[in-house]
Scaffold this active site. Structure first.
Site, mmCIF file in Angstrom:
data_model
loop_
_atom_site.group_PDB
_atom_site.id
_atom_site.type_symbol
_atom_site.label_atom_id
_atom_site.label_comp_id
_atom_site.label_asym_id
_atom_site.label_seq_id
_atom_site.Cartn_x
_atom_site.Cartn_y
_atom_site.Cartn_z
ATOM 1 N N HIS A 29 83.755 -87.525 -5.517
ATOM 2 C CA HIS A 29 82.461 -87.549 -6.212
ATOM 3 C C HIS A 29 82.278 -88.828 -7.015
ATOM 4 O O HIS A 29 81.202 -89.415 -7.022
ATOM 5 C CB HIS A 29 82.385 -86.320 -7.124
ATOM 6 C CG HIS A 29 81.034 -86.053 -7.688
ATOM 7 N ND1 HIS A 29 79.952 -85.695 -6.908
ATOM 8 C CD2 HIS A 29 80.562 -86.086 -8.969
ATOM 9 C CE1 HIS A 29 78.887 -85.502 -7.685
ATOM 10 N NE2 HIS A 29 79.241 -85.740 -8.932
ATOM 11 N N GLY A 53 75.359 -84.776 -14.609
ATOM 12 C CA GLY A 53 75.684 -83.508 -15.269
ATOM 13 C C GLY A 53 74.730 -82.397 -14.863
ATOM 14 O O GLY A 53 75.060 -81.596 -14.010
ATOM 15 N N ASP A 100 83.785 -85.442 -1.159
ATOM 16 C CA ASP A 100 83.183 -84.683 -2.260
ATOM 17 C C ASP A 100 82.478 -83.465 -1.677
ATOM 18 O O ASP A 100 81.669 -83.594 -0.756
ATOM 19 C CB ASP A 100 82.174 -85.578 -2.987
ATOM 20 C CG ASP A 100 81.355 -84.834 -4.020
ATOM 21 O OD1 ASP A 100 81.851 -83.845 -4.582
ATOM 22 O OD2 ASP A 100 80.205 -85.261 -4.267
ATOM 23 N N SER A 118 75.710 -88.612 -9.065
ATOM 24 C CA SER A 118 75.571 -87.179 -9.267
ATOM 25 C C SER A 118 74.145 -86.826 -9.715
ATOM 26 O O SER A 118 73.193 -87.197 -9.054
ATOM 27 C CB SER A 118 76.628 -86.718 -10.281
ATOM 28 O OG SER A 118 76.743 -85.330 -10.284
ATOM 29 N N TYR A 119 73.988 -86.125 -10.844
ATOM 30 C CA TYR A 119 72.641 -85.786 -11.291
ATOM 31 C C TYR A 119 71.849 -87.023 -11.730
ATOM 32 O O TYR A 119 70.630 -86.959 -11.892
ATOM 33 C CB TYR A 119 72.679 -84.738 -12.407
ATOM 34 C CG TYR A 119 71.345 -84.048 -12.587
ATOM 35 C CD1 TYR A 119 70.939 -83.060 -11.692
ATOM 36 C CD2 TYR A 119 70.478 -84.416 -13.600
ATOM 37 C CE1 TYR A 119 69.694 -82.448 -11.819
ATOM 38 C CE2 TYR A 119 69.242 -83.806 -13.754
ATOM 39 C CZ TYR A 119 68.850 -82.828 -12.853
ATOM 40 O OH TYR A 119 67.625 -82.231 -12.972
#
Length: 465
Positions: free
Chosen positions: A439, A85, A387, A181-182
């Site tokens: 992603h 996020g 992605d 991701s994060y």
């Protein structure tokens, strides 16, 4: 004689307290048992969920959901999954549309099985972190406005310590941490916290490795690689590419207004109506044909990774919508032992409050990779190659800075006689791409993702044929 009697009585007292302690653990574990989720198909594996308080002063408690393996769970490792996020829920994404055993049906009335669930290989522990994500909460409202990388790592370590006390049968089990991701920040940072803790702990945590996908890694190289990806995939014009390269300082945490305007122009005028998280998948549209996505500014390097709905053959494009209906149902929350304190906001897949107010972020995770590699921790990094948010070029630019010696040169790896992607094995790190994945790699290429996970757990290179 009296001395012997004293020792005997002390031993009895000690045994009594040990029995009380063990029974207390069993009661705590049993209280977290999920009997059955609403609309759930019959399964042979056990599930547990609930809260672990990580800070009593602030009243911070993190929510988890454990789905054990249906075959020989006691002999299999424990894998903690984190979504990024920052501010997004591992229940919404990892558990419900990627690697978990269930998928939510179109009406959000029930669940169906995911035949490519990673719990066929390991016991899966989905953690909603930090406090403010999903069902995790803090009684100190200011925590939602000053959270960052450092507190997230320390709270997650505290969670693991306390959770293992509640589930002592996992205390000596091999532990792996994974995410995307994060969580490219969360996962290595947590691994480092565990290693630091282990140096002084009487009962060290048996961490063996980390696995991260489409991972935010290094400010400069992530940003450079992202803009390069946009241009090389014809998403932006030559002119916009040149302007971005000459105007933006990719080292900066916050870009100039001129640079931000160029990003906005590229997304609004040149990208078109695409899903940036899978550039070849049409977005989920509303009933009137308009896009269901909300275009958001992608502030590099720490950009809101709020998923955009996607549509692709064989995939349901609107799974996030179903999750937000399903997990807000009172009967679902009761079955999950969730929202027991009546949180004053709805459960959402991602917290905009946390995302907008993220307090600190490491400029680069590469120094942590070096520490983990030196410590002998297994490190695998994978990348879905369609992605455009944290693209394969960004990851390759970042990893190149480690300057690792090559053990096995670049080669195509296979799943079901098809090229699953490409991989190279370095001294201390394995990198792999997943062909045609966006992603969220396990969402778009579940069979290939499962093969990648099996190879990671086994500590073996991906299959060449």
């Amino acid at each position: 004689m009296k001395q012997k009697q004293i020792f005997f009585h002390l031993a009895l007292i000690l045994c009594y307290f040990m029995v009380v302690l063990v029974r207390g653990m069993e009661v705590a574990e049993e209280a977290d048992r999920i009997v059955e989720l609403p609309g759930q198909p019959k399964v042979s594996f056990q599930q547990f969920s609930g809260y672990v308080t990580v800070n009593h002063v602030a009243g911070r408690a993190l929510f988890y959901w454990l789905t054990e393996s249906p075959q020989n769970p006691f002999s299999k490792p424990l894998v903690i999954w984190l979504n990024g996020g920052p501010g997004c829920s591992s229940v919404a994404y990892g558990a419900s549309e990627e690697i978990g055993p269930f998928r939510i049906n179109r009406t959000a009335s029930g669940l169906y099985l995911n035949k490519f669930s990673w719990n066929s290989v390991a016991n899966l522990l989905f953690l909603e972190a930090p406090a403010g994500v999903g069902f995790s909460y803090s009684n100190r409202s200011s925590d939602l406005y000053d959270t960052g990388d450092h507190r997230t790592a320390k709270d997650s370590l505290e969670f693991i310590i306390r959770w293992l006390e509640r589930f002592p049968r996992y205390q000596d089990r091999e532990l792996y941490i994974s995410g995307e991701s994060y969580a490219g920040h969360y996962v290595p940072q947590l691994a480092r916290e565990i290693i630091t803790y282990n140096a002084k702990a009487k009962h060290p945590i048996n961490i063996k490795g980390i696995l991260v996908g489409n991972a935010v890694t290094d400010n400069y190289y992530d940003n450079l690689g992202t803009v390069t990806y946009w241009w090389s995939h014809a998403m932006i014009s030559d002119q916009t590419y040149r302007q971005l390269m000459s105007t933006c300082d990719f080292h900066r945490q916050k870009e100039s207004d001129e640079c931000e305007s160029l990003y906005s122009y590229a997304m609004d005028q040149e990208f078109g109506n695409i899903d940036q998280y899978n550039i070849y998948a049409p977005p989920c549209n509303n009933s009137d044909g308009s896009s269901a996505t909300t275009r958001r500014s992608m502030r590099l390097p720490h950009r809101p990774h709020h998923p955009m709905f996607r549509q692709m053959s064989g995939y349901d494009p609107c799974t996030e919508k179903y999750a937000e209906i399903y997990y807000n149902r009172p009967d679902v929350q009761k079955a999950l032992h969730a929202n027991t304190t009546a949180i004053p906001y709805k459960w959402t897949a991602c917290s905009e409050v946390l995302n907008r107010n993220w307090n600190n972020t490491d400029a680069s995770i590469l120094p942590i990779y070096r520490e983990l590699i030196a410590h002998g921790t297994r490190v695998w990094v994978f990348s879905g190659d369609v992605d455009s948010v944290v693209p394969v070029t960004a990851t390759r630019y970042s990893l190149a800075q480690l300057k690792l010696a090559t053990k096995i040169p670049w080669y195509p790896w296979y799943v079901k006689r098809q090229v699953g992607g490409w991989t190279e094995v370095y001294q201390g790190l394995t990198f792999a791409t997943v062909r045609g994945a966006g992603h969220e790699v396990p969402l778009f290429k579940p069979r290939a993702a499962l093969q990648l996970f099996k190879s990671f757990i086994a500590g073996k290179p991906l299959p060449k044929s």
